[in-house]
Write a protein that holds these residues in place. Structure first.
Motif, short mmCIF file in Angstrom:
data_model
loop_
_atom_site.label_atom_id
_atom_site.label_comp_id
_atom_site.label_asym_id
_atom_site.label_seq_id
_atom_site.Cartn_x
_atom_site.Cartn_y
_atom_site.Cartn_z
N THR A 5 115.62 73.97 11.04
CA THR A 5 114.75 72.80 11.05
C THR A 5 114.29 72.47 12.46
O THR A 5 113.11 72.16 12.71
CB THR A 5 115.48 71.59 10.43
OG1 THR A 5 115.81 71.89 9.08
CG2 THR A 5 114.62 70.34 10.48
N ARG A 6 115.24 72.52 13.41
CA ARG A 6 114.89 72.23 14.81
C ARG A 6 113.84 73.21 15.33
O ARG A 6 112.88 72.80 15.99
CB ARG A 6 116.15 72.28 15.68
CG ARG A 6 115.89 72.17 17.18
CD ARG A 6 117.16 71.92 17.96
NE ARG A 6 118.12 73.02 17.92
CZ ARG A 6 118.10 74.06 18.76
NH1 ARG A 6 117.13 74.18 19.66
NH2 ARG A 6 119.03 74.99 18.67
N HIS A 7 114.01 74.47 15.04
CA HIS A 7 113.06 75.46 15.54
C HIS A 7 111.69 75.33 14.88
O HIS A 7 110.65 75.48 15.55
CB HIS A 7 113.62 76.87 15.35
CG HIS A 7 114.67 77.24 16.36
ND1 HIS A 7 115.99 76.90 16.22
CD2 HIS A 7 114.57 77.90 17.54
CE1 HIS A 7 116.66 77.34 17.27
NE2 HIS A 7 115.83 77.94 18.09
N ILE A 8 111.67 75.02 13.59
CA ILE A 8 110.39 74.78 12.92
C ILE A 8 109.68 73.59 13.57
O ILE A 8 108.47 73.63 13.84
CB ILE A 8 110.61 74.53 11.41
CG1 ILE A 8 111.05 75.82 10.73
CG2 ILE A 8 109.34 73.98 10.76
CD1 ILE A 8 111.53 75.63 9.30
N ALA A 9 110.44 72.54 13.87
CA ALA A 9 109.87 71.36 14.51
C ALA A 9 109.34 71.69 15.90
O ALA A 9 108.27 71.22 16.31
CB ALA A 9 110.91 70.24 14.59
N PHE A 10 110.09 72.49 16.65
CA PHE A 10 109.64 72.91 17.98
C PHE A 10 108.30 73.63 17.89
O PHE A 10 107.35 73.34 18.63
CB PHE A 10 110.66 73.85 18.62
CG PHE A 10 111.87 73.17 19.22
CD1 PHE A 10 111.96 71.80 19.32
CD2 PHE A 10 112.92 73.93 19.70
CE1 PHE A 10 113.08 71.18 19.87
CE2 PHE A 10 114.03 73.34 20.27
CZ PHE A 10 114.12 71.95 20.35
N GLY A 11 108.22 74.63 17.00
CA GLY A 11 107.02 75.44 16.90
C GLY A 11 105.81 74.63 16.48
O GLY A 11 104.74 74.70 17.10
N ARG A 12 105.97 73.87 15.42
CA ARG A 12 104.83 73.08 14.92
C ARG A 12 104.41 72.03 15.93
O ARG A 12 103.21 71.79 16.14
CB ARG A 12 105.20 72.43 13.59
CG ARG A 12 105.35 73.42 12.44
CD ARG A 12 105.64 72.71 11.13
NE ARG A 12 105.85 73.65 10.04
CZ ARG A 12 106.21 73.33 8.81
NH1 ARG A 12 106.40 72.04 8.51
NH2 ARG A 12 106.38 74.25 7.89
N GLY A 13 105.40 71.39 16.55
CA GLY A 13 105.08 70.36 17.52
C GLY A 13 104.36 70.90 18.74
O GLY A 13 103.36 70.33 19.20
N LEU A 14 104.85 72.00 19.28
CA LEU A 14 104.23 72.59 20.47
C LEU A 14 102.81 73.04 20.17
O LEU A 14 101.88 72.77 20.95
CB LEU A 14 105.07 73.77 20.96
CG LEU A 14 104.51 74.44 22.22
CD1 LEU A 14 104.72 73.56 23.44
CD2 LEU A 14 105.15 75.81 22.43
N ARG A 15 102.62 73.72 19.06
CA ARG A 15 101.27 74.20 18.74
C ARG A 15 100.31 73.04 18.49
O ARG A 15 99.13 73.11 18.88
CB ARG A 15 101.33 75.15 17.55
CG ARG A 15 101.98 76.50 17.88
CD ARG A 15 101.91 77.49 16.74
NE ARG A 15 102.72 77.10 15.60
CZ ARG A 15 103.99 77.45 15.41
NH1 ARG A 15 104.61 78.20 16.32
NH2 ARG A 15 104.66 77.07 14.34
N ALA A 16 100.80 71.96 17.88
CA ALA A 16 99.95 70.78 17.68
C ALA A 16 99.53 70.19 19.01
O ALA A 16 98.38 69.78 19.21
CB ALA A 16 100.69 69.74 16.83
N ALA A 17 100.47 70.14 19.95
CA ALA A 17 100.16 69.60 21.28
C ALA A 17 99.12 70.45 21.99
O ALA A 17 98.15 69.93 22.56
CB ALA A 17 101.44 69.51 22.11
N LEU A 18 99.30 71.77 21.96
CA LEU A 18 98.40 72.65 22.69
C LEU A 18 97.01 72.69 22.06
O LEU A 18 96.02 72.93 22.76
CB LEU A 18 99.00 74.05 22.79
CG LEU A 18 100.31 74.15 23.60
CD1 LEU A 18 100.76 75.59 23.71
CD2 LEU A 18 100.15 73.53 24.98
N ARG A 19 96.94 72.42 20.76
CA ARG A 19 95.61 72.35 20.13
C ARG A 19 94.78 71.22 20.72
O ARG A 19 93.55 71.32 20.79
CB ARG A 19 95.74 72.19 18.61
CG ARG A 19 96.08 73.47 17.88
CD ARG A 19 95.85 73.34 16.37
NE ARG A 19 96.73 72.38 15.73
CZ ARG A 19 97.94 72.67 15.25
NH1 ARG A 19 98.41 73.91 15.34
NH2 ARG A 19 98.67 71.75 14.66
#
Length: 389
Positions: A272-286
């Motif tokens: 769950t933590r890693h899924i949150a990291f990935g989705r959150g980072l990509r949302a930020a960079l978008r």
């Protein structure tokens, strides 16, 4: 030991004080009873993580060695291997298998996409394959494989499932006791390395074989390998006081500590933590105009390959980031200079990623782009919160 830089490449990943302290322990002889006990603990924890009914092998080497051990102990000369490739590291199975006279067919996706499961099913009807390799997440493209769909297709065809977990193990669930749609449809081999989501320095090759895979090794008889032959390692894995080749004593200390950290957190929480990291980072960079190579539906939780917006020079971007203490990796093959890769796994924290997002924004401003850093941080926090809530 204080980390002076934030290491956000797709491996090696950040090392924390507990692990540095383990590495700094006094080096003992590899037959010393104290080290033997630590090695036993580490092997037991590896079995617990992967939930295998077979054996695990933790030896000095790299993820590439683990790939070789997985293949040479299950597929013989003249037998057929099918490679499902989502990028550079899936492709690597081909020359590896060729070196042992194994016949190889490859189903290769366009970079950033998954191989169509229907093509896998069709290919398996065309020939008798001893095994099929799946890269759980590809380090070059940031694409994740759909095990729920692929494993049943492969097992129905009677082939072994060999899972490359190098950039997934200890971040994503790789339970080898799980039946995928049928009690007998299980992953047969998992291979990985120490320097990704496990979170210790490079130097360990880790491979797990279930009973079906161990039987495949027996059926091969003599194989064209020595160090890679699991039959030479099996007595040591069952009793680490025995000797075949000298283990990396201090890395085993560190690995034992890392496995405790992994198991204490629990694989469900880690995933769950890693899924949150990935989705959150990509949302930020978008919000910065930076798109992921992989669409969100197929993007890996452990790393991302991020395409540059027009006008950004790769070397200047990564050099400026490095000067501010944030280290990311360049892209591979035809994407070199067009994208960068950023890891978000293992001992990486939410606070580290927020700092990285802020610093990336500062560098983009220096390079002439107009970005809103506060909006990027908010996008990260919002996406992260949706996953972990």
């Amino acid at each position: 030991m204080k980390n002076t830089e934030m290491l956000l490449v797709p491996g090696p990943t950040p090392v924390i004080d507990e692990i540095y302290e383990a590495l700094a322990e006094e080096t003992r002889g590899h037959t010393d009873s104290r080290f033997v006990a630590t090695y036993k603990h580490a092997l037991s924890k590896t079995k617990q993580l992967l939930q295998t009914d077979g054996e695990v092998f933790v030896v000095a080497g790299s993820g590439t060695l683990a790939m070789e051990m997985a293949i040479v102990n299950t597929v013989g000369k003249g037998e057929k291997l099918l490679v499902i490739s989502h990028g550079y590291f899936g492709d690597r199975f081909t020359p590896l298998a060729n070196a042992y006279g194994i016949e190889v067919d490859v189903l290769q996706s366009e970079w950033g996409q998954q191989v169509d499961e229907a093509l896998v099913e069709k290919k398996l009807t065309e020939g008798s394959y001893k095994a099929v390799t799946i890269t759980h997440a590809d380090t070059s493209t940031g694409v994740i494989s759909n095990l729920d769909k692929l494993v049943p297709i492969i097992k129905k065809a009677g082939a072994l499932v060999i899972l490359d977990g190098v950039v997934a193990t200890a971040a994503l669930n790789e339970n080898m006791s799980k039946g995928y749609g049928h009690p007998d449809y299980k992953i047969d081999v998992v291979l990985t390395g120490s320097q990704k989501a496990i979170g210790i320095p490079p130097g360990l090759a880790i491979v797990a074989f279930n009973q079906t895979a161990l039987q495949a090794r027996e059926s091969l008889g003599q194989i064209p390998a020595y160090y890679c032959d699991i039959k030479n390692w099996l007595p040591i894995m069952q009793d680490p006081s025995k000797y075949f080749a000298t283990p990396p004593v201090n890395l085993i200390y560190a690995y034992d500590v890392a496995m405790k950290i992994v198991l204490d957190e629990g694989i469900e929480k880690r995933e769950t933590r890693h899924i949150a990291f990935g989705r959150g980072l990509r949302a930020a960079l978008r919000t910065y105009g930076m798109q992921s190579l992989a669409d969100e539906q197929v993007a890996a939780p452990t790393l991302s390959c991020i395409l540059y917006p027009e006008g950004i020079d790769d070397a200047a971007f990564r050099a400026s980031l490095a000067s501010k203490g944030i280290i990311v990796a360049g892209a591979l093959a035809h994407l070199a200079g067009k994208a960068f890769r950023i890891g978000h796994m293992g001992n990486t924290t939410k606070e580290m990623l927020e700092q990285a997002i802020k610093t990336i924004g500062e560098v983009l401003i220096e390079l002439g782009k107009t970005v809103d850093i506060e909006s990027a941080i908010s996008a990260f926090q919002e996406e992260f919160g949706q996953v972990v809530s």
